[in-house]
Structure formats: C-alpha cells, structure tokens
Design a protein around this motif. Sequence first.
Motif, PDB file in Angstrom:
ATOM      1  N   ALA A  47      -5.644 -16.537 -12.836  1.00 22.88           N
ATOM      2  CA  ALA A  47      -6.545 -15.869 -13.387  1.00 22.88           C
ATOM      3  C   ALA A  47      -7.714 -16.849 -13.682  1.00 22.88           C
ATOM      4  O   ALA A  47      -8.871 -16.454 -13.967  1.00 22.88           O
ATOM      5  CB  ALA A  47      -6.109 -15.334 -14.831  1.00 22.88           C
ATOM      6  N   ASP A  48      -7.429 -18.178 -13.814  1.00 21.66           N
ATOM      7  CA  ASP A  48      -8.740 -19.055 -13.908  1.00 21.66           C
ATOM      8  C   ASP A  48      -9.377 -19.560 -12.718  1.00 21.66           C
ATOM      9  O   ASP A  48     -10.017 -20.280 -12.771  1.00 21.66           O
ATOM     10  CB  ASP A  48      -8.137 -20.052 -14.736  1.00 21.66           C
ATOM     11  CG  ASP A  48      -6.879 -20.984 -13.912  1.00 21.66           C
ATOM     12  OD1 ASP A  48      -6.212 -20.242 -13.357  1.00 21.66           O
ATOM     13  OD2 ASP A  48      -6.589 -22.072 -14.241  1.00 21.66           O
ATOM     14  N   LEU A  49      -8.711 -19.201 -11.655  1.00 18.72           N
ATOM     15  CA  LEU A  49      -9.422 -19.525 -10.344  1.00 18.72           C
ATOM     16  C   LEU A  49     -10.544 -18.517  -9.894  1.00 18.72           C
ATOM     17  O   LEU A  49     -10.303 -17.385 -10.153  1.00 18.72           O
ATOM     18  CB  LEU A  49      -8.018 -19.271  -9.262  1.00 18.72           C
ATOM     19  CG  LEU A  49      -6.994 -20.497  -9.412  1.00 18.72           C
ATOM     20  CD1 LEU A  49      -5.905 -19.979  -8.136  1.00 18.72           C
ATOM     21  CD2 LEU A  49      -7.595 -21.837  -9.422  1.00 18.72           C
ATOM     22  N   PRO A  50     -11.399 -19.022  -8.858  1.00 18.32           N
ATOM     23  CA  PRO A  50     -12.438 -18.052  -8.411  1.00 18.32           C
ATOM     24  C   PRO A  50     -11.876 -16.942  -7.670  1.00 18.32           C
ATOM     25  O   PRO A  50     -10.856 -17.224  -7.042  1.00 18.32           O
ATOM     26  CB  PRO A  50     -13.179 -18.965  -7.778  1.00 18.32           C
ATOM     27  CG  PRO A  50     -12.502 -20.094  -7.378  1.00 18.32           C
ATOM     28  CD  PRO A  50     -11.497 -20.275  -8.500  1.00 18.32           C
ATOM     29  N   PRO A  51     -12.362 -15.816  -7.272  1.00 17.77           N
ATOM     30  CA  PRO A  51     -11.780 -14.696  -6.442  1.00 17.77           C
ATOM     31  C   PRO A  51     -11.405 -15.298  -5.282  1.00 17.77           C
ATOM     32  O   PRO A  51     -12.289 -16.108  -4.542  1.00 17.77           O
ATOM     33  CB  PRO A  51     -13.003 -13.686  -6.420  1.00 17.77           C
ATOM     34  CG  PRO A  51     -13.893 -14.111  -7.625  1.00 17.77           C
ATOM     35  CD  PRO A  51     -13.845 -15.411  -7.930  1.00 17.77           C
ATOM     36  N   PHE A  52     -10.406 -14.710  -4.627  1.00 18.38           N
ATOM     37  CA  PHE A  52     -10.186 -15.140  -3.511  1.00 18.38           C
ATOM     38  C   PHE A  52     -11.221 -14.729  -2.363  1.00 18.38           C
ATOM     39  O   PHE A  52     -11.541 -13.613  -2.386  1.00 18.38           O
ATOM     40  CB  PHE A  52      -8.506 -14.502  -3.008  1.00 18.38           C
ATOM     41  CG  PHE A  52      -8.075 -14.864  -1.776  1.00 18.38           C
ATOM     42  CD1 PHE A  52      -7.542 -16.159  -1.277  1.00 18.38           C
ATOM     43  CD2 PHE A  52      -8.138 -13.961  -0.613  1.00 18.38           C
ATOM     44  CE1 PHE A  52      -7.106 -16.337  -0.181  1.00 18.38           C
ATOM     45  CE2 PHE A  52      -7.678 -14.318   0.525  1.00 18.38           C
ATOM     46  CZ  PHE A  52      -7.009 -15.594   0.970  1.00 18.38           C
ATOM     47  N   GLY A  53     -11.496 -15.496  -1.197  1.00 20.74           N
ATOM     48  CA  GLY A  53     -12.175 -15.264  -0.293  1.00 20.74           C
ATOM     49  C   GLY A  53     -13.730 -15.948  -0.331  1.00 20.74           C
ATOM     50  O   GLY A  53     -14.251 -15.884   0.561  1.00 20.74           O
ATOM     51  N   ASP A  54     -13.919 -16.315  -1.503  1.00 19.21           N
ATOM     52  CA  ASP A  54     -15.038 -16.896  -1.789  1.00 19.21           C
ATOM     53  C   ASP A  54     -15.382 -18.298  -1.091  1.00 19.21           C
ATOM     54  O   ASP A  54     -16.731 -18.565  -0.383  1.00 19.21           O
ATOM     55  CB  ASP A  54     -15.340 -17.222  -3.430  1.00 19.21           C
ATOM     56  CG  ASP A  54     -15.787 -16.237  -4.259  1.00 19.21           C
ATOM     57  OD1 ASP A  54     -15.871 -15.257  -3.420  1.00 19.21           O
ATOM     58  OD2 ASP A  54     -15.692 -16.379  -5.230  1.00 19.21           O
ATOM     59  N   SER A  55     -14.339 -18.843  -0.709  1.00 20.00           N
ATOM     60  CA  SER A  55     -14.636 -20.253   0.249  1.00 20.00           C
ATOM     61  C   SER A  55     -14.816 -19.724   1.688  1.00 20.00           C
ATOM     62  O   SER A  55     -15.569 -20.297   2.187  1.00 20.00           O
ATOM     63  CB  SER A  55     -13.222 -20.940   0.054  1.00 20.00           C
ATOM     64  OG  SER A  55     -12.170 -20.138   0.554  1.00 20.00           O
ATOM     65  N   VAL A  56     -14.240 -18.568   1.996  1.00 19.36           N
ATOM     66  CA  VAL A  56     -14.218 -18.117   3.538  1.00 19.36           C
ATOM     67  C   VAL A  56     -15.847 -17.658   3.440  1.00 19.36           C
ATOM     68  O   VAL A  56     -16.744 -18.003   4.340  1.00 19.36           O
ATOM     69  CB  VAL A  56     -13.381 -17.119   3.746  1.00 19.36           C
ATOM     70  CG1 VAL A  56     -13.725 -16.395   5.246  1.00 19.36           C
ATOM     71  CG2 VAL A  56     -11.972 -17.435   3.680  1.00 19.36           C
ATOM     72  N   HIS A  57     -16.458 -16.949   2.504  1.00 15.37           N
ATOM     73  CA  HIS A  57     -17.810 -16.375   2.457  1.00 15.37           C
ATOM     74  C   HIS A  57     -18.832 -17.884   2.545  1.00 15.37           C
ATOM     75  O   HIS A  57     -19.736 -17.498   3.257  1.00 15.37           O
ATOM     76  CB  HIS A  57     -18.168 -15.370   1.428  1.00 15.37           C
ATOM     77  CG  HIS A  57     -17.484 -14.176   1.451  1.00 15.37           C
ATOM     78  ND1 HIS A  57     -17.524 -13.290   2.515  1.00 15.37           N
ATOM     79  CD2 HIS A  57     -16.414 -13.609   0.626  1.00 15.37           C
ATOM     80  CE1 HIS A  57     -16.479 -12.374   2.153  1.00 15.37           C
ATOM     81  NE2 HIS A  57     -16.051 -12.459   0.944  1.00 15.37           N
ATOM     82  N   HIS A  58     -18.385 -18.559   1.774  1.00 15.90           N
ATOM     83  CA  HIS A  58     -19.198 -19.884   1.706  1.00 15.90           C
ATOM     84  C   HIS A  58     -19.367 -20.576   2.867  1.00 15.90           C
ATOM     85  O   HIS A  58     -20.213 -21.057   3.485  1.00 15.90           O
ATOM     86  CB  HIS A  58     -18.959 -20.695   0.691  1.00 15.90           C
ATOM     87  CG  HIS A  58     -19.576 -22.068   0.689  1.00 15.90           C
ATOM     88  ND1 HIS A  58     -20.843 -22.184  -0.035  1.00 15.90           N
ATOM     89  CD2 HIS A  58     -19.164 -23.460   0.835  1.00 15.90           C
ATOM     90  CE1 HIS A  58     -21.315 -23.288   0.127  1.00 15.90           C
ATOM     91  NE2 HIS A  58     -20.101 -23.983   0.661  1.00 15.90           N
ATOM     92  N   THR A  59     -18.187 -20.805   3.619  1.00 18.05           N
ATOM     93  CA  THR A  59     -17.992 -21.287   4.841  1.00 18.05           C
ATOM     94  C   THR A  59     -18.680 -20.553   6.089  1.00 18.05           C
ATOM     95  O   THR A  59     -19.436 -21.242   6.908  1.00 18.05           O
ATOM     96  CB  THR A  59     -16.626 -21.499   5.116  1.00 18.05           C
ATOM     97  OG1 THR A  59     -16.064 -22.291   4.250  1.00 18.05           O
ATOM     98  CG2 THR A  59     -16.533 -22.362   6.466  1.00 18.05           C
ATOM     99  N   LYS A  60     -18.808 -19.256   6.182  1.00 15.13           N
ATOM    100  CA  LYS A  60     -19.424 -18.553   6.988  1.00 15.13           C
ATOM    101  C   LYS A  60     -20.989 -18.483   6.840  1.00 15.13           C
ATOM    102  O   LYS A  60     -21.655 -18.652   7.714  1.00 15.13           O
ATOM    103  CB  LYS A  60     -18.894 -17.041   6.868  1.00 15.13           C
ATOM    104  CG  LYS A  60     -17.604 -16.843   7.618  1.00 15.13           C
ATOM    105  CD  LYS A  60     -17.240 -15.344   7.422  1.00 15.13           C
ATOM    106  CE  LYS A  60     -18.178 -14.444   7.286  1.00 15.13           C
ATOM    107  NZ  LYS A  60     -17.524 -12.844   7.232  1.00 15.13           N
TER     108      LYS A  60
END
Length: 91
Positions: free
Chosen positions: A36-49
């Motif tokens: 619950a304290d982690l950012p939403p899953f997939g944000d790192s993928v969107h950032h890298t793209k």
Amino acid sequence: MPAQRASLAGLPSGRWLLAIVTVLVLAGCVAPRPGADLPPFGDSVHHTKALQTYEPGDEVPPLHGAKAMEAMQGYRQPVGGSGQAPSSSMP
C-alpha cells in the motif's frame, strides 16, 4: 457426564469454533494491504517508455564511434541491401 463433551476453556465446541472463525475473519479485515505504501504498479514502465520515446522538439543526442557509423550505413542501404548482415564484433 460422558454424553457432554468438554472443550477447552469450558466453552462448548460449537462456540469455540465460532470464536476462532470470528477472530480469523476480523484479523483478515484489519490486516494492512501489502504494498500500500508503494507507487502504483506500472509507473516505472511508463516512465521508461517516456524516456525512450522521441517527442518532436526534443534534443537528438549525437552518435559517436564505429558502431554508430556502421549502424547508420546499414539504415541507409536499400531494402534487401547488399545481402550482408551488420557485424557484431565486440571490443
């Protein structure tokens, strides 16, 4: 008294089972959500793209070196080219 079954702590077996089930259900409702304290899953993928996608107006980094020259010459070959694949020698 053999007809009556004695249970732990003096509770009849049905009530004892009900108490255990109630405690487990309440514990499951109160347990924190994992991640619950982690950012939403997939944000790192969107950032890298976003980092790897060229947008008009972005600065184009220059290519240096023999590998870049070879790649650019390969891109400029007509479709079908000379029939040679680019070399993959590693320094």
